[in-house]
Design an enzyme around this catalytic site. Structure first.
Site, mmCIF file in Angstrom:
data_model
loop_
_atom_site.group_PDB
_atom_site.id
_atom_site.type_symbol
_atom_site.label_atom_id
_atom_site.label_comp_id
_atom_site.label_asym_id
_atom_site.label_seq_id
_atom_site.Cartn_x
_atom_site.Cartn_y
_atom_site.Cartn_z
ATOM 1 N N LYS A 233 0.847 -1.414 -0.190
ATOM 2 C CA LYS A 233 0.214 0.018 -0.043
ATOM 3 C C LYS A 233 0.918 1.250 0.027
ATOM 4 C CE LYS A 233 -3.705 -2.337 2.387
ATOM 5 N NZ LYS A 233 -4.363 -2.459 3.737
ATOM 6 N N GLU B 142 -9.307 -10.903 -7.732
ATOM 7 C CA GLU B 142 -8.280 -9.816 -7.689
ATOM 8 C C GLU B 142 -7.120 -9.745 -8.578
ATOM 9 O OE1 GLU B 142 -8.937 -9.418 -2.709
ATOM 10 O OE2 GLU B 142 -6.882 -9.777 -3.452
ATOM 11 N N ASN C 165 -1.584 -0.270 7.517
ATOM 12 C CA ASN C 165 -0.817 -1.605 7.568
ATOM 13 C C ASN C 165 -0.303 -2.202 6.597
ATOM 14 O OD1 ASN C 165 -3.258 -2.557 5.943
ATOM 15 N ND2 ASN C 165 -4.280 -3.298 7.491
ATOM 16 N N HIS D 232 -1.919 -5.258 1.354
ATOM 17 C CA HIS D 232 -3.278 -6.000 1.185
ATOM 18 C C HIS D 232 -2.888 -7.472 0.690
ATOM 19 C CE1 HIS D 232 -7.027 -7.360 -0.319
ATOM 20 N NE2 HIS D 232 -6.277 -8.188 -1.298
ATOM 21 N N TYR E 209 -12.370 -4.092 -3.426
ATOM 22 C CA TYR E 209 -12.961 -4.393 -2.302
ATOM 23 C C TYR E 209 -14.513 -4.853 -2.528
ATOM 24 C CZ TYR E 209 -8.906 -3.182 0.258
ATOM 25 O OH TYR E 209 -7.706 -3.012 1.017
HETATM 26 P P1 GDP Z 1 -7.312 -7.234 5.732
HETATM 27 O O1 GDP Z 1 -7.869 -8.344 4.654
HETATM 28 O O2 GDP Z 1 -6.254 -7.816 6.661
HETATM 29 O O3 GDP Z 1 -6.768 -6.274 4.596
HETATM 30 O O4 GDP Z 1 -8.573 -6.618 6.070
HETATM 31 P P2 GDP Z 1 -9.971 -6.156 5.536
HETATM 32 O O5 GDP Z 1 -10.200 -6.851 4.172
HETATM 33 O O6 GDP Z 1 -11.069 -6.460 6.439
HETATM 34 O O7 GDP Z 1 -9.915 -4.479 5.336
HETATM 35 C C1 GDP Z 1 -9.179 -3.989 4.263
HETATM 36 C C2 GDP Z 1 -8.358 -2.918 4.951
HETATM 37 O O8 GDP Z 1 -9.251 -1.761 5.475
HETATM 38 C C3 GDP Z 1 -7.466 -3.085 5.750
HETATM 39 O O9 GDP Z 1 -6.238 -3.978 5.649
HETATM 40 C C4 GDP Z 1 -7.304 -1.736 6.659
HETATM 41 O O10 GDP Z 1 -6.415 -1.045 5.933
HETATM 42 C C5 GDP Z 1 -8.409 -1.040 6.550
HETATM 43 N N1 GDP Z 1 -9.654 -1.361 7.719
HETATM 44 C C6 GDP Z 1 -10.284 -2.445 7.993
HETATM 45 N N2 GDP Z 1 -11.082 -2.398 9.026
HETATM 46 C C7 GDP Z 1 -11.001 -1.165 9.565
HETATM 47 C C8 GDP Z 1 -11.606 -0.343 10.480
HETATM 48 O O11 GDP Z 1 -12.459 -0.705 11.172
HETATM 49 N N3 GDP Z 1 -11.246 0.787 10.440
HETATM 50 C C9 GDP Z 1 -10.315 1.714 9.568
HETATM 51 N N4 GDP Z 1 -10.067 2.650 10.128
HETATM 52 N N5 GDP Z 1 -9.717 0.936 8.864
HETATM 53 C C10 GDP Z 1 -9.956 -0.300 8.520
HETATM 54 MG MG MG Z 2 -9.286 -8.403 3.137
#
Ligand code: GDP
Ligand code: MG
Length: 200
Positions: free
Chosen positions: A13, A169, A155, A158, A53
């Site tokens: 990212k 994807e 973080n 992805h 997403y």
């Molecule tokens: P991943 O698969 O571990 O990347 O997690 P997800 O697919 O659930 O979420 C995608 C991305 O959205 C994450 O990597 C974070 O950068 C962001 N994100 C997810 N959940 C939250 C949240 O509750 N609050 C905020 N501020 N960012 C979030």
């Molecule tokens: Mg994810």
């Protein structure tokens, strides 16, 4: 498809690029034995991030539930009790975050590629990601700080969540020609049944 041909999508990212962690991140996936099948640097549009997403129809509900649970586990009150509302807010923030600068897109291939990459990457929230994972070792962000500041959790990476998600994807980010098919010498020691031909 043979297990050793499993593929997964990794995106470094914008914060990963800005923190000069490209090499460190690639090294983590490379040294475990995975093969790099595709690589490019791009600046994404918000539209592409939305598509990305939305490629898993369950992402909205799973993401919302995960964030709400994480607040509750820490004895904190989530910003909303509705998972769809929670993930809707997150998606808007993600569109800005992921298109704010260049990203590196990669396809990694090998046995259990999806699971292995998720393990090395670590849990979504750096505050609770395991030590030794990329997110656990290089970031200190949390849902609480990022939600309060109205931005996505930074973080670094992805990584696809399932084989199905990975296939969708990869097709979204790469054309067929951009994913290369080749052998790595080390695949012999990783996958061959008979380790013959080593001793001369
Ligand atoms: P991943 O698969 O571990 O990347 O997690 P997800 O697919 O659930 O979420 C995608 C991305 O959205 C994450 O990597 C974070 O950068 C962001 N994100 C997810 N959940 C939250 C949240 O509750 N609050 C905020 N501020 N960012 C979030
Ligand atoms: Mg994810």
């Amino acid at each position: 498809m043979k297990t050793k041909e499993e593929k997964t999508l990794v995106i470094v990212k914008p914060d990963g690029i800005q923190r000069s962690l490209i090499g460190e991140i690639i090294k983590r996936y490379e040294r475990v034995g995975l093969k790099l099948a595709a690589l490019k640097m791009v600046v994404s549009t918000e539209e592409l991030i939305e598509k990305h997403y939305s490629s898993d129809s369950n992402w909205r509900i799973k993401n919302g539930e995960k964030s709400i649970k994480s607040y509750r586990d820490k004895g904190l009150k989530p910003p909303t009790e509705d998972p769809m509302e929670m993930s809707g807010i997150t998606l808007e923030k993600l569109k800005k975050y992921m298109s704010s600068g260049p990203v590196i897109c990669m396809v990694w291939q090998g046995a259990h590629a999806v699971e292995i990459v998720r393990k090395i990457t670590g849990g979504t929230e750096p505050l609770t990601s395991d030590v030794g994972t990329i997110r656990g070792d290089f970031v200190l962000d949390s849902y609480q700080i990022s939600d309060t500041d109205g931005r996505a959790v930074r973080n670094l990476i992805h990584a696809s969540g399932s084989i199905e998600e990975a296939n969708k994807e990869i097709a979204l980010w790469f054309s067929k020609e951009e994913t290369l098919c080749y052998s790595l010498v080390q695949e012999k020691i990783l996958y061959d049944i008979n380790l013959d031909g080593i001793l001369e």
